[in-house]
Design a protein around this motif. Structure first.
Motif, mmCIF file in Angstrom:
data_model
loop_
_atom_site.group_PDB
_atom_site.id
_atom_site.type_symbol
_atom_site.label_atom_id
_atom_site.label_comp_id
_atom_site.label_asym_id
_atom_site.label_seq_id
_atom_site.Cartn_x
_atom_site.Cartn_y
_atom_site.Cartn_z
ATOM 1 N N PRO A 33 79.248 42.432 49.902
ATOM 2 C CA PRO A 33 78.115 42.097 50.794
ATOM 3 C C PRO A 33 77.335 43.623 51.535
ATOM 4 O O PRO A 33 78.405 44.350 51.328
ATOM 5 C CB PRO A 33 78.744 41.375 51.965
ATOM 6 C CG PRO A 33 79.892 40.749 51.289
ATOM 7 C CD PRO A 33 80.427 41.448 50.248
ATOM 8 N N PHE A 34 76.351 43.479 51.853
ATOM 9 C CA PHE A 34 75.776 44.662 52.373
ATOM 10 C C PHE A 34 76.404 44.900 53.653
ATOM 11 O O PHE A 34 76.766 44.110 54.370
ATOM 12 C CB PHE A 34 74.218 44.572 52.689
ATOM 13 C CG PHE A 34 73.308 45.195 51.476
ATOM 14 C CD1 PHE A 34 73.121 46.363 51.390
ATOM 15 C CD2 PHE A 34 72.803 44.121 50.620
ATOM 16 C CE1 PHE A 34 72.173 46.695 50.224
ATOM 17 C CE2 PHE A 34 72.117 44.413 49.588
ATOM 18 C CZ PHE A 34 71.818 45.814 49.213
ATOM 19 N N ILE A 70 72.671 40.493 55.960
ATOM 20 C CA ILE A 70 73.822 40.448 56.807
ATOM 21 C C ILE A 70 73.729 39.075 57.401
ATOM 22 O O ILE A 70 74.765 38.435 57.485
ATOM 23 C CB ILE A 70 74.234 41.504 57.571
ATOM 24 C CG1 ILE A 70 74.577 42.635 56.766
ATOM 25 C CG2 ILE A 70 75.004 41.347 58.592
ATOM 26 C CD1 ILE A 70 74.513 43.970 57.460
ATOM 27 N N GLU A 71 72.719 38.698 58.210
ATOM 28 C CA GLU A 71 72.535 37.504 58.779
ATOM 29 C C GLU A 71 72.611 36.140 57.828
ATOM 30 O O GLU A 71 73.470 35.369 58.044
ATOM 31 C CB GLU A 71 71.121 37.549 59.320
ATOM 32 C CG GLU A 71 71.111 36.170 60.319
ATOM 33 C CD GLU A 71 69.608 36.070 60.890
ATOM 34 O OE1 GLU A 71 68.720 35.036 60.853
ATOM 35 O OE2 GLU A 71 69.361 37.002 61.350
ATOM 36 N N SER A 76 74.614 36.174 49.899
ATOM 37 C CA SER A 76 73.431 36.592 50.097
ATOM 38 C C SER A 76 73.076 37.936 49.236
ATOM 39 O O SER A 76 73.785 37.731 47.931
ATOM 40 C CB SER A 76 73.513 37.429 51.488
ATOM 41 O OG SER A 76 72.261 38.131 51.787
ATOM 42 N N LYS A 77 72.272 38.572 49.311
ATOM 43 C CA LYS A 77 72.003 39.735 48.074
ATOM 44 C C LYS A 77 73.329 40.994 48.613
ATOM 45 O O LYS A 77 73.592 41.077 49.729
ATOM 46 C CB LYS A 77 70.613 40.608 48.444
ATOM 47 C CG LYS A 77 69.371 39.605 47.889
ATOM 48 C CD LYS A 77 69.552 39.557 46.371
ATOM 49 C CE LYS A 77 68.317 39.087 45.999
ATOM 50 N NZ LYS A 77 67.092 39.900 45.966
ATOM 51 N N TRP A 78 73.823 41.252 47.829
ATOM 52 C CA TRP A 78 74.958 42.039 47.992
ATOM 53 C C TRP A 78 74.849 43.532 46.950
ATOM 54 O O TRP A 78 73.849 43.574 46.163
ATOM 55 C CB TRP A 78 76.104 41.744 47.382
ATOM 56 C CG TRP A 78 76.936 40.475 47.710
ATOM 57 C CD1 TRP A 78 76.391 39.843 49.114
ATOM 58 C CD2 TRP A 78 78.208 40.029 47.582
ATOM 59 N NE1 TRP A 78 77.378 38.714 49.338
ATOM 60 C CE2 TRP A 78 78.132 38.935 48.630
ATOM 61 C CE3 TRP A 78 79.147 40.117 46.746
ATOM 62 C CZ2 TRP A 78 79.585 38.033 48.731
ATOM 63 C CZ3 TRP A 78 80.137 39.444 46.580
ATOM 64 C CH2 TRP A 78 80.445 38.397 47.553
ATOM 65 N N VAL A 79 75.296 44.461 47.551
ATOM 66 C CA VAL A 79 75.328 45.849 47.000
ATOM 67 C C VAL A 79 75.901 45.953 45.643
ATOM 68 O O VAL A 79 77.027 45.152 45.400
ATOM 69 C CB VAL A 79 76.136 46.830 47.731
ATOM 70 C CG1 VAL A 79 76.157 48.175 47.155
ATOM 71 C CG2 VAL A 79 75.429 46.968 49.212
ATOM 72 N N VAL A 80 75.256 46.558 44.595
ATOM 73 C CA VAL A 80 75.933 46.728 43.321
ATOM 74 C C VAL A 80 76.242 48.175 43.323
ATOM 75 O O VAL A 80 75.444 49.047 43.306
ATOM 76 C CB VAL A 80 74.948 46.315 42.241
ATOM 77 C CG1 VAL A 80 75.586 46.504 40.850
ATOM 78 C CG2 VAL A 80 74.508 44.710 42.310
ATOM 79 N N ARG A 81 77.653 48.505 42.858
ATOM 80 C CA ARG A 81 77.953 50.037 42.883
ATOM 81 C C ARG A 81 78.759 49.843 41.556
ATOM 82 O O ARG A 81 79.321 48.942 40.789
ATOM 83 C CB ARG A 81 78.994 50.220 43.847
ATOM 84 C CG ARG A 81 78.282 50.400 44.990
ATOM 85 C CD ARG A 81 79.113 50.950 46.212
ATOM 86 N NE ARG A 81 78.737 51.080 47.524
ATOM 87 C CZ ARG A 81 77.754 52.123 47.841
ATOM 88 N NH1 ARG A 81 77.338 53.105 47.147
ATOM 89 N NH2 ARG A 81 77.156 52.120 48.982
ATOM 90 N N ASP A 82 78.502 51.275 40.892
ATOM 91 C CA ASP A 82 79.276 51.412 39.721
ATOM 92 C C ASP A 82 80.892 51.367 39.936
ATOM 93 O O ASP A 82 81.298 51.684 40.935
ATOM 94 C CB ASP A 82 78.875 52.933 39.245
ATOM 95 C CG ASP A 82 79.584 53.225 37.739
ATOM 96 O OD1 ASP A 82 80.689 53.571 37.978
ATOM 97 O OD2 ASP A 82 78.841 52.972 36.771
ATOM 98 N N ALA A 83 81.517 50.630 38.949
ATOM 99 C CA ALA A 83 83.112 50.354 39.126
ATOM 100 C C ALA A 83 83.890 51.720 39.198
ATOM 101 O O ALA A 83 84.927 51.758 39.875
ATOM 102 C CB ALA A 83 83.528 49.229 38.412
#
Length: 176
Positions: free
Chosen positions: A17-18, A58-59, A67-74
């Motif tokens: 989550p963001f 977040i809400e 919700s929409k979540w952050v995508v990060r390089d693993a």
């Protein structure tokens, strides 16, 4: 019963989550007019607009558990973009979305994160039906929907754009 999940992992990404602290990195994507050209709405004009967007995410997360979540390089932790499920206010449907920074286009990451979210939505969250829509001109995004086996459902006009809508429902006997 929904299981609360705080991270989703794919072969190359970690999604979560963001947080408000993600706004600065996220603005580089949400504020990029090339990335946002086929998105619902325009590119965020200021970091404050991205901050407001993240507050909405977040809400939504607090209210629905997704919700929409952050995508990060693993491996590196680099911010790649976002992906997730939102309630589409216009129709009430549950919509799968994904967006990546330009530097990460063409590597199969959108397919990877969209597939993970679709599986999570149907198998873990037990959502009865999920749609995804793409501007009719966005052939790359339409191809992602085909690769994750979301069948075409209809042509529509959503969020101000002429789009294709793909949808998938949980099997009738498997409604959670």
């Amino acid at each position: 019963m929904n299981r609360l999940v705080h991270e989703l992992h794919t072969q190359r990404t970690v999604m979560r989550p963001f947080l408000r602290a993600d706004a600065a990195e996220a603005f580089a994507v949400f504020g990029d007019p090339v990335v946002m050209r086929y998105a619902a709405g325009a590119a965020d004009p200021t970091p404050a607009a991205t901050h407001a967007r993240i507050e909405r995410y977040i809400e939504h997360q607090d209210r629905h558990g997704f919700s929409k979540w952050v995508v990060r390089d693993a491996s590196s932790g680099e911010y790649l973009g976002d992906s997730g499920i939102l309630h589409l206010a216009e129709t009430g449907e549950l919509e799968l979305g994904y967006r990546l920074a330009r530097a990460h286009w063409g590597r199969g990451l959108a397919t990877e994160v969209a597939s993970a979210w679709l599986g999570h939505a149907l198998e873990v969250l037990h959502l009865p039906r999920v749609i995804a829509f793409a501007d009719r001109r966005n052939t790359a995004s339409i191809r992602v929907l085909e690769k994750i086996h979301m069948p075409f459902e209809r042509l529509d006009h959503l969020c101000g754009m002429d789009c294709v809508v793909h949808a998938i429902a949980r099997p009738r006997g498997d409604q959670g």
